[in-house]
Write a protein that holds these residues in place. Structure first.
Motif, PDB file in Angstrom:
ATOM      1  N   UNK A   1       0.847  -1.184   0.000  1.00 60.89           N
ATOM      2  CA  UNK A   1       0.000   0.000   0.000  1.00 60.89           C
ATOM      3  C   UNK A   1       0.885   1.237   0.000  1.00 60.89           C
ATOM      4  N   UNK A   2       0.479   2.262  -0.732  1.00 57.83           N
ATOM      5  CA  UNK A   2       1.162   3.558  -0.653  1.00 57.83           C
ATOM      6  C   UNK A   2       0.118   4.614  -0.300  1.00 57.83           C
ATOM      7  N   UNK A   3       0.535   5.602   0.490  1.00 54.64           N
ATOM      8  CA  UNK A   3      -0.377   6.659   0.913  1.00 54.64           C
ATOM      9  C   UNK A   3      -0.474   7.729  -0.165  1.00 54.64           C
ATOM     10  N   UNK A   4      -1.693   8.259  -0.331  1.00 52.46           N
ATOM     11  CA  UNK A   4      -1.959   9.326  -1.284  1.00 52.46           C
ATOM     12  C   UNK A   4      -2.222  10.619  -0.523  1.00 52.46           C
ATOM     13  N   UNK A   5      -2.475  11.684  -1.245  1.00 54.30           N
ATOM     14  CA  UNK A   5      -2.770  12.973  -0.608  1.00 54.30           C
ATOM     15  C   UNK A   5      -4.018  12.835   0.261  1.00 54.30           C
ATOM     16  N   UNK A   6      -4.007  13.443   1.440  1.00 52.69           N
ATOM     17  CA  UNK A   6      -5.154  13.336   2.353  1.00 52.69           C
ATOM     18  C   UNK A   6      -6.411  13.985   1.773  1.00 52.69           C
ATOM     19  N   UNK A   7      -7.553  13.468   2.185  1.00 50.25           N
ATOM     20  CA  UNK A   7      -8.834  14.072   1.848  1.00 50.25           C
ATOM     21  C   UNK A   7      -8.990  15.384   2.618  1.00 50.25           C
ATOM     22  N   UNK A   8      -9.856  16.238   2.130  1.00 48.78           N
ATOM     23  CA  UNK A   8     -10.095  17.520   2.792  1.00 48.78           C
ATOM     24  C   UNK A   8     -11.040  17.374   3.987  1.00 48.78           C
ATOM     25  N   UNK A   9     -11.909  16.349   3.964  1.00 47.70           N
ATOM     26  CA  UNK A   9     -12.961  16.196   4.967  1.00 47.70           C
ATOM     27  C   UNK A   9     -12.890  14.787   5.552  1.00 47.70           C
ATOM     28  N   UNK A  10     -13.034  14.645   6.870  1.00 47.61           N
ATOM     29  CA  UNK A  10     -13.067  13.294   7.454  1.00 47.61           C
ATOM     30  C   UNK A  10     -14.283  12.523   6.931  1.00 47.61           C
ATOM     31  N   UNK A  11     -14.058  11.322   6.512  1.00 47.53           N
ATOM     32  CA  UNK A  11     -15.139  10.453   6.022  1.00 47.53           C
ATOM     33  C   UNK A  11     -15.238   9.301   7.002  1.00 47.53           C
ATOM     34  N   UNK A  12     -16.172   9.395   7.928  1.00 52.67           N
ATOM     35  CA  UNK A  12     -16.267   8.395   8.981  1.00 52.67           C
ATOM     36  C   UNK A  12     -17.597   7.661   8.879  1.00 52.67           C
ATOM     37  N   UNK A  13     -18.329   7.582   9.958  1.00 50.78           N
ATOM     38  CA  UNK A  13     -19.575   6.837  10.027  1.00 50.78           C
ATOM     39  C   UNK A  13     -20.541   7.259   8.913  1.00 50.78           C
ATOM     40  N   UNK A  14     -21.143   6.280   8.254  1.00 49.03           N
ATOM     41  CA  UNK A  14     -22.077   6.478   7.144  1.00 49.03           C
ATOM     42  C   UNK A  14     -21.425   7.154   5.951  1.00 49.03           C
ATOM     43  N   UNK A  15     -20.147   6.886   5.755  1.00 49.05           N
ATOM     44  CA  UNK A  15     -19.468   7.409   4.576  1.00 49.05           C
ATOM     45  C   UNK A  15     -19.479   6.352   3.484  1.00 49.05           C
ATOM     46  N   UNK A  16     -19.045   6.755   2.300  1.00 44.95           N
ATOM     47  CA  UNK A  16     -19.008   5.854   1.164  1.00 44.95           C
ATOM     48  C   UNK A  16     -17.785   6.188   0.318  1.00 44.95           C
ATOM     49  N   UNK A  17     -17.169   5.153  -0.234  1.00 43.68           N
ATOM     50  CA  UNK A  17     -16.104   5.313  -1.222  1.00 43.68           C
ATOM     51  C   UNK A  17     -16.400   4.329  -2.339  1.00 43.68           C
ATOM     52  N   UNK A  18     -16.534   4.826  -3.552  1.00 40.92           N
ATOM     53  CA  UNK A  18     -16.908   3.985  -4.687  1.00 40.92           C
ATOM     54  C   UNK A  18     -15.946   4.185  -5.842  1.00 40.92           C
ATOM     55  N   UNK A  19     -15.499   3.089  -6.429  1.00 40.80           N
ATOM     56  CA  UNK A  19     -14.714   3.156  -7.648  1.00 40.80           C
ATOM     57  C   UNK A  19     -15.655   3.524  -8.790  1.00 40.80           C
ATOM     58  N   UNK A  20     -15.315   4.555  -9.524  1.00 42.41           N
ATOM     59  CA  UNK A  20     -16.126   5.004 -10.657  1.00 42.41           C
ATOM     60  C   UNK A  20     -15.677   4.305 -11.941  1.00 42.41           C
ATOM     61  N   UNK A  21     -16.540   4.218 -12.936  1.00 41.56           N
ATOM     62  CA  UNK A  21     -16.169   3.543 -14.182  1.00 41.56           C
ATOM     63  C   UNK A  21     -14.942   4.138 -14.882  1.00 41.56           C
ATOM     64  N   UNK A  22     -14.614   5.388 -14.588  1.00 41.54           N
ATOM     65  CA  UNK A  22     -13.440   5.997 -15.227  1.00 41.54           C
ATOM     66  C   UNK A  22     -12.163   5.835 -14.400  1.00 41.54           C
TER      67      UNK A  22
END
Length: 168
Positions: free
Chosen positions: A14-35
């Protein structure tokens, strides 16, 4: 967690990427998009959060970019069937320079956990007309029947825009 990580299936690191601007915690979602980008949204009421986050961020992973930040050249897919049977082969056309194909199961995400996402690398051969013959695994424990994004990857690991394929 603010820092997304990128898995390299070749190095198994695993390699770390640039941090997100907003904490994504409980009831969050991360989805791979078709692009090949990643949608990250929702979350809130975390330890230091004052509110729920009703917004999204779109991550453009480094594999979609050249060193200068411009868009990387992508392979393209064409003539992809809409569906296929487990344990069979399908023929697809793609631009030259493709070194790999992978299936990514469409997501089912809740409470910051994605129970359905999986990556299935596909073996392939080249047909007599230059088409790619992709072998769909037969094991329904590996390829759960349902909808998948099919990606072609070039020699630099840059993915095509996916094509949706239903496996049964």
């Amino acid at each position: 967690m603010l820092t997304p990580e990128l898995w390299d299936p070749t190095t198994k690191v695993f390699s770390q990427l640039a941090p997100q601007a907003v904490p994504r915690t409980y009831h969050s979602v991360a989805l791979l998009l078709p692009d090949g980008r990643v949608l990250s949204g929702g979350g809130g009421l975390c330890g230091g959060c004052a509110t729920n986050h009703t917004d999204i961020e779109i991550l453009t992973p480094p594999y979609l970019l050249n060193a200068d930040g411009s868009a990387a050249t992508r392979p393209t897919l064409s003539n992809v069937p809409a569906d296929a049977q487990l344990g069979t082969s399908i023929a697809v056309k793609a631009t030259t320079g493709v070194k790999a194909f992978a299936l990514m199961r469409l997501s089912s995400n809740t409470h910051a956990v994605n129970n359905e996402q999986r990556r299935v690398p596909l073996s392939f051969t080249i047909g007599t007309a230059g088409e790619f013959i992709l072998k769909i695994p037969a094991d329904p424990g590996v390829v759960i029947p349902g909808y998948y994004m099919l990606f072609a990857l070039n020699t630099n690991g840059v993915p095509s825009v996916s094509r949706t394929l239903r496996l049964h």
